[in-house]
Design a protein around this motif. Structure first.
Motif, mmCIF file in Angstrom:
data_model
loop_
_atom_site.group_PDB
_atom_site.id
_atom_site.type_symbol
_atom_site.label_atom_id
_atom_site.label_comp_id
_atom_site.label_asym_id
_atom_site.label_seq_id
_atom_site.Cartn_x
_atom_site.Cartn_y
_atom_site.Cartn_z
ATOM 1 N N LEU A 85 0.823 -1.195 0.000
ATOM 2 C CA LEU A 85 0.000 0.000 0.000
ATOM 3 C C LEU A 85 0.869 1.261 0.000
ATOM 4 N N ILE A 86 2.007 1.190 0.688
ATOM 5 C CA ILE A 86 2.927 2.330 0.693
ATOM 6 C C ILE A 86 3.464 2.566 -0.715
ATOM 7 N N HIS A 87 3.827 1.500 -1.400
ATOM 8 C CA HIS A 87 4.305 1.635 -2.774
ATOM 9 C C HIS A 87 3.206 2.197 -3.676
ATOM 10 N N TYR A 88 1.973 1.784 -3.427
ATOM 11 C CA TYR A 88 0.848 2.265 -4.229
ATOM 12 C C TYR A 88 0.671 3.775 -4.065
ATOM 13 N N PHE A 89 0.736 4.253 -2.815
ATOM 14 C CA PHE A 89 0.504 5.667 -2.543
ATOM 15 C C PHE A 89 1.714 6.537 -2.886
ATOM 16 N N TYR A 90 2.933 6.064 -2.568
ATOM 17 C CA TYR A 90 4.115 6.934 -2.610
ATOM 18 C C TYR A 90 5.241 6.457 -3.517
ATOM 19 N N GLY A 91 5.217 5.233 -3.936
ATOM 20 C CA GLY A 91 6.240 4.761 -4.850
ATOM 21 C C GLY A 91 7.520 4.322 -4.186
ATOM 22 N N ASP A 92 8.245 5.238 -3.534
ATOM 23 C CA ASP A 92 9.511 4.873 -2.896
ATOM 24 C C ASP A 92 9.679 5.641 -1.593
ATOM 25 N N LYS A 93 10.747 5.322 -0.885
ATOM 26 C CA LYS A 93 10.958 5.906 0.445
ATOM 27 C C LYS A 93 11.271 7.399 0.376
ATOM 28 N N ASP A 94 12.020 7.828 -0.641
ATOM 29 C CA ASP A 94 12.344 9.247 -0.763
ATOM 30 C C ASP A 94 11.086 10.085 -0.922
ATOM 31 N N THR A 95 10.180 9.633 -1.774
ATOM 32 C CA THR A 95 8.922 10.358 -1.970
ATOM 33 C C THR A 95 8.102 10.371 -0.696
ATOM 34 N N LEU A 96 8.057 9.250 -0.002
ATOM 35 C CA LEU A 96 7.323 9.182 1.258
ATOM 36 C C LEU A 96 7.909 10.153 2.272
ATOM 37 N N PHE A 97 9.236 10.230 2.337
ATOM 38 C CA PHE A 97 9.883 11.158 3.267
ATOM 39 C C PHE A 97 9.455 12.596 2.989
ATOM 40 N N ARG A 98 9.533 12.994 1.727
ATOM 41 C CA ARG A 98 9.146 14.367 1.374
ATOM 42 C C ARG A 98 7.674 14.628 1.666
#
Length: 208
Positions: A57-70
Motif C-alpha cells: 500500500l505504501i508503494h501504491y501511494f508513494y512509490g519509494d521511500k524518498d517520496t514518502l519522506f518528502r
C-alpha cells in the motif's frame, strides 16, 4: 492481514477503502520513525508494520521511500514559510529587540508539537543522509534568512556574520534540545531558553 493488490490509476478500480485514514497512518508512522532513526535506517516494512498496513500500500501511494519522506514532512510543515508567522513580542524595543523577537519566533515553531516531529525528521536525516535532506535543510535556511530580514527591516539586513552565527546557534540548540536531547538544554524552561538564545544572537561582535 489480507494482502493488498496494487492497482494503477485509470484501471477503474478506484481508490482503496479507507484511503484517507490509511494515508494518515502511513504518514504519521513514517514521521515517527524518520525522526527516531533517520532516513537510511528506516525501512518501508517498519513503517508499514507501525501503520498496520500492507507494505504494498505504501508503494501504491508513494512509490519509494524518498517520496514518502518528502510527503511526510510536507504533511506537517511548509518549510518555505516556516517562520512566516507574525513576529513575536512586536512591542519590545531596545538594542535586543531583534534578538528577542527572533529567538521567540524561531523557538515557538520548534516547540509546536504539530511541526516538531517533521523538523526533527529533517534534522536527524540530515546528520547521516546528506543527499536526501540537503534540499530540505536549504529550505529551512532560506526561511531563516527571510525571517532575519523581516523581523527588523528598519535595522537593515543582518550581516553575513550575524546570519551565520544565528544559524549556528539555532542549529546547535536544535540538535541538543530536540534531535539528540542533552541536559540541561533538553528540559530548560522555554522563557529561559528564549533569553539565552537572544543574548547569543545579540552578543557583541555578532554584527561584524
Amino acid at each position: 492481514m489480507r494482502p493488498y493488490t496494487r492497482r494503477t490509476p485509470g484501471d477503474g478500480a478506484g481508490d482503496p477503502p479507507g484511503k484517507g485514514d490509511r494515508k494518515e497512518r502511513i504518514l504519521t508512522a513514517a514521521l515517527e520513525l524518520f525522526a527516531a532513526k533517520g532516513h537510511s535506517r528506516t525501512t518501508l516494512r517498519e513503517i508499514a508494520r507501525q501503520a498496520d498496513v500492507d507494505p504494498a500500500l505504501i508503494h501504491y501511494f508513494y512509490g519509494d521511500k524518498d517520496t514518502l519522506f518528502r510527503e511526510a514532512v510536507a504533511s506537517r510543515v511548509d518549510l518555505s514559510t516556516l517562520f512566516d508567522g507574525p513576529p513575536a513580542d512586536e512591542a519590545e524595543s531596545g538594542p535586543t529587540s531583534r534578538g528577542r523577537r527572533l529567538a521567540r519566533t524561531l523557538l515557538t515553531v520548534w516547540e509546536d508539537e504539530s511541526t516538531r516531529l517533521a523538523l526533527v525528521a529533517v534534522y536527524r536525516t540530515g546528520t547521516s543522509d546528506g543527499p536526501i535532506a540537503t534540499a530540505l535543510r536549504e529550505r529551512v535556511d532560506a526561511a531563516l534568512a527571510s525571517c532575519l530580514d523581516r523581523l527588523a527591516p528598519d535595522e537593515g539586513p543582518p550581516s553575513p556574520m550575524t546570519a551565520s552565527l544565528v544559524r549556528a546557534h539555532l542549529n546547535g540548540l536544535v540538535m541538543l534540545r530536540y534531535v539528540f536531547p542533552v541536559e540541561p538544554l533538553a528540559s530548560v524552561d522555554f522563557e529561559k531558553l528564549t533569553e539565552l538564545l537572544a543574548l547569543a544572537v545579540e552578543a557583541p561582535g555578532s554584527g561584524n
